[in-house]
Design an enzyme around this catalytic site. Structure first.
Site, PDB file in Angstrom:
ATOM      1  N   GLU A 105       0.810  -1.036   0.259  1.00  0.00           N
ATOM      2  CA  GLU A 105       0.356   0.180  -0.104  1.00  0.00           C
ATOM      3  C   GLU A 105       0.658   1.541   0.102  1.00  0.00           C
ATOM      4  OE1 GLU A 105      -3.278   0.142  -0.277  1.00  0.00           O
ATOM      5  OE2 GLU A 105      -3.292  -2.189  -0.410  1.00  0.00           O
TER       6      GLU A 105
ATOM      7  N   CYS B 236      -7.071  -0.970   8.543  1.00  0.00           N
ATOM      8  CA  CYS B 236      -6.114  -1.190   8.038  1.00  0.00           C
ATOM      9  C   CYS B 236      -5.436  -0.054   7.862  1.00  0.00           C
ATOM     10  CB  CYS B 236      -5.800  -2.110   7.121  1.00  0.00           C
ATOM     11  SG  CYS B 236      -5.813  -4.309   7.079  1.00  0.00           S
TER      12      CYS B 236
ATOM     13  N   HIS C 215      -0.799  -5.617   2.416  1.00  0.00           N
ATOM     14  CA  HIS C 215      -2.128  -6.169   2.405  1.00  0.00           C
ATOM     15  C   HIS C 215      -1.615  -8.088   2.018  1.00  0.00           C
ATOM     16  CE1 HIS C 215      -5.264  -3.177   3.164  1.00  0.00           C
ATOM     17  NE2 HIS C 215      -5.541  -4.879   3.628  1.00  0.00           N
TER      18      HIS C 215
END
Length: 209
Positions: free
Chosen positions: A85, A149, A168
């Site tokens: 991410e 998250c 992730h």
């Protein structure tokens, strides 16, 4: 000259919703068995899926360990790859956590920037890890999903001025085993440290002239 020891903190999440076993915490425990390179002290934590705990815990981890890097790992039921991410988002937190709570303001940090990028170049990390020939596919994302998250990532990026990362992982067996995820995390974090050190060397050189 011996390299100074560096602390790296890695977190996974506890169970929530249909994830009675959270693949992220299993993967982090596998990583702990494997360890990181010799000059790194690895500290792992399981984070409950609760907004208010995250808001307390993240600053406490930075204060306790003064880490070079913090990497948060989370599970995504939609993921079929290991996903790096790039950024965390401040606004849009409507999903209730394990305590049936969500922030009244629906944001992480009132008045904070809408989006904070990691200072780590995820494209470079992705390319390098992909070149290692691991049996795991690594991809990039700019949307960590506006739940715990994303909330954790933003909170950590805000706290660390960008010295955080978020990975992730798919649920276990869809398609990867715990061991595969642990090995992938090990490779990813070692590349992240490498990229981080190189960007810091550049900054230090500029300061010296």
């Amino acid at each position: 000259m011996e390299k100074p020891r560096r602390a790296v903190v890695v977190t996974g999440f506890g169970p929530f919703g249909e994830h009675a076993v959270n693949a992220s915490w299993i993967a982090v425990q596998e990583l702990e068995k494997l360890g990181l390179r010799d000059d790194v002290d690895l500290h792992v934590y399981e984070v409950p899926v609760e907004y208010q705990t995250v808001q307390r815990l993240i600053p406490a981890l930075w204060k306790k360990h003064s880490p070079q890097l913090v990497v948060h790992v989370g599970v995504s039921g939609m993921a079929t790859t290991v996903t790096l991410e790039k950024c965390g988002h401040n606004v849009g937190y409507k999903g209730l956590d394990n305590c049936r709570f969500c922030p009244g303001s629906q944001c992480c940090v009132e008045g904070g920037p809408e989006c904070i990028d990691s200072i780590i170049d995820m494209d470079t990390v992705c390319k390098r890890v992909s070149a290692l020939g691991l049996d795991v596919t690594v991809t990039i994302s700019k949307d960590a999903g506006r739940y715990l998250c994303d909330f954790t990532y933003y909170t950590s990026l805000y706290q660390s001025r960008g010295r955080s990362a978020f990975v992730h992982v798919p649920p276990l067996g869809k398609p990867y085993t715990a061991e595969q995820l642990g090995r992938a995390l090990q490779a990813i974090i070692e590349e992240m440290l490498d990229v981080l050190e190189h960007s810091e060397d550049k900054i230090n050189c500029q300061h010296e002239h």
